[in-house]
Design an enzyme around this catalytic site. Structure first.
Site, short mmCIF file in Angstrom:
data_model
loop_
_atom_site.label_atom_id
_atom_site.label_comp_id
_atom_site.label_asym_id
_atom_site.label_seq_id
_atom_site.Cartn_x
_atom_site.Cartn_y
_atom_site.Cartn_z
N HIS A 8 37.92 35.56 37.03
CA HIS A 8 37.30 36.87 36.86
C HIS A 8 38.10 37.69 35.85
O HIS A 8 39.04 38.42 36.21
CB HIS A 8 37.22 37.62 38.20
CG HIS A 8 36.41 38.88 38.15
ND1 HIS A 8 35.23 39.05 38.86
CD2 HIS A 8 36.58 40.03 37.46
CE1 HIS A 8 34.74 40.25 38.63
NE2 HIS A 8 35.55 40.87 37.77
N HIS A 10 37.20 39.79 31.96
CA HIS A 10 36.20 40.13 30.95
C HIS A 10 36.79 39.98 29.55
O HIS A 10 37.89 40.48 29.28
CB HIS A 10 35.72 41.56 31.15
CG HIS A 10 34.96 41.75 32.43
ND1 HIS A 10 33.59 41.67 32.50
CD2 HIS A 10 35.38 42.02 33.69
CE1 HIS A 10 33.19 41.88 33.75
NE2 HIS A 10 34.26 42.09 34.49
N HIS A 188 28.84 40.49 40.30
CA HIS A 188 29.67 41.61 40.74
C HIS A 188 28.96 42.31 41.89
O HIS A 188 27.80 42.71 41.77
CB HIS A 188 29.85 42.62 39.60
CG HIS A 188 30.84 42.20 38.55
ND1 HIS A 188 30.74 41.01 37.86
CD2 HIS A 188 31.95 42.83 38.07
CE1 HIS A 188 31.74 40.93 36.99
NE2 HIS A 188 32.49 42.01 37.10
N GLU A 191 32.17 46.20 45.00
CA GLU A 191 33.31 46.84 44.35
C GLU A 191 33.18 48.35 44.54
O GLU A 191 33.87 48.96 45.33
CB GLU A 191 33.36 46.49 42.86
CG GLU A 191 34.52 47.14 42.12
CD GLU A 191 34.44 46.98 40.61
OE1 GLU A 191 35.45 47.28 39.94
OE2 GLU A 191 33.38 46.57 40.09
N ASP A 270 40.29 43.42 33.85
CA ASP A 270 40.47 43.98 32.50
C ASP A 270 41.95 44.33 32.34
O ASP A 270 42.33 45.51 32.34
CB ASP A 270 39.61 45.24 32.30
CG ASP A 270 38.13 44.97 32.55
OD1 ASP A 270 37.54 44.22 31.77
OD2 ASP A 270 37.58 45.52 33.52
#
Length: 319
Positions: A8, A10, A188, A191, A270
């Site tokens: 996971h 990006h 996703h 979250e 990220d």
């Protein structure tokens, strides 16, 4: 060093500030100075300013070669921290907006993956993701484009974007198309939105993994169901804390999920935006070496790599 793996992260979210500046300069651009703080880190205050910073960093990307450099840079850094495998979330939306063809974009990414493997031994793969708030028709068109030009490094399909927009069932046609053609599927959920988001995802989509999914810890019945099904959560503690979902790592539900028998992995999401790395996620998880090794094995087992690649990777990380 404990061998690690990640499923996971990006692509654009992995661009470190130094590389963003280099790409901008190469493309004749100057990034706004308020994009960085006094230490040279990305500057943002809340979720919306994070998204704004993310988008401004992406303006440095102009050519297919830039995407090659981004994935190579991330894989090289992850390998130095002990990673043997990374699946990167890659959206064709941004290159398409720049006039870069899907084929050229994929070729550039594959070049970065090949270069990183040759130099560092790390295996990289790609998950094509649609953007949820752009709607289900766009998602289905993306899957059809993916199927029209298959590539051995493209191993899965997923969805990011605004979790509050549309419902998982709206994307069922796109997901069924990917799943029926042999692609692994993730989404996703859980979250920003609560456990109902995860319930809807596992009910309406052919997913074996949930991106984040940490809000599942709010619902004991859901944790029990995830454990029963063997659904794997792509947990990103540093991201969750940075975005204010939890006040600190001690409050994060990682350990509760593990105690409930839910299969979890550790990921960076990220990383430069959240001042983390895959290595930091392993170091700060509060788990012993045996537990971390088990998480690495779970990550490989849950990956969308082909069977032979998974077997080779498991041999590399086994003691």
């Amino acid at each position: 060093m404990i061998p690690k793996a990640e499923i996971h992260c990006h692509l654009e979210g992995s661009i470190p500030p130094k590389l963003a500046v280099e790409l901008a300069e190469r493309n004749g651009l100057i990034l706004p100075p308020n994009l960085f703080d006094e230490k040279g880190h990305y500057a943002w205050k809340d979720f919306w300013s994070f998204l704004d910073s993310y988008d401004r960093v992406c303006t440095a990307l102009k050519k297919a070669r830039d995407f090659r450099d981004v994935i190579y840079s991330y894989l090289a850094g992850a390998a130095r921290e002990g990673a043997v495998y990374v699946e990167m979330f890659c959206s064709p939306e941004r290159p398409a907006a720049l006039g870069i063809s899907y084929t050229s974009w994929l070729e550039a990414l594959a070049q970065g993956i090949d270069d990183a493997r040759r130099e560092f031994g790390i295996v990289g793969r790609i998950i094509i993701i649609c953007i949820r708030h752009l709607g289900p028709e766009r998602a289905e068109a993306m899957v059809r484009a993916m199927l029209a030009e298959p590539h051995p490094y493209v191993v899965g399909f997923g969805m990011g974007g605004d979790e509050a927009k549309f419902a998982p069932v709206d994307f069922a046609p796109a997901y069924r198309l990917a799943h029926d053609n042999g692609y692994g599927c993730t989404v996703h959920a859980g979250e920003v939105v609560g456990p109902e988001s995860v319930w809807a995802a596992i009910r309406d989509l052919p997913v074996t993994r949930i991106g984040h999914g940490v809000r599942s810890a709010d619902d004991p019945a859901l944790m029990e169901e995830l454990a029963r099904r063997g659904v794997v959560l792509e947990v990103c503690p540093g991201s969750n804390v940075a975005l204010g979902l939890y006040p600190d790592r001690a409050s994060h539900p990682l350990h509760r999920l593990i105690a409930a028998g839910v299969r979890v992995t550790l990921n960076s999401d990220d990383p430069p935006f959240f001042h983390t790395t895959l290595g930091a996620e392993y170091d700060l998880a509060g788990l012993d070496e045996g537990q971390l090794a088990a998480i690495a094995r779970t990550t490989i087992e849950a990956s969308f790599a082909d069977e032979a690649t998974r077997r080779q990777l498991l041999e590399r990380i086994s003691p």
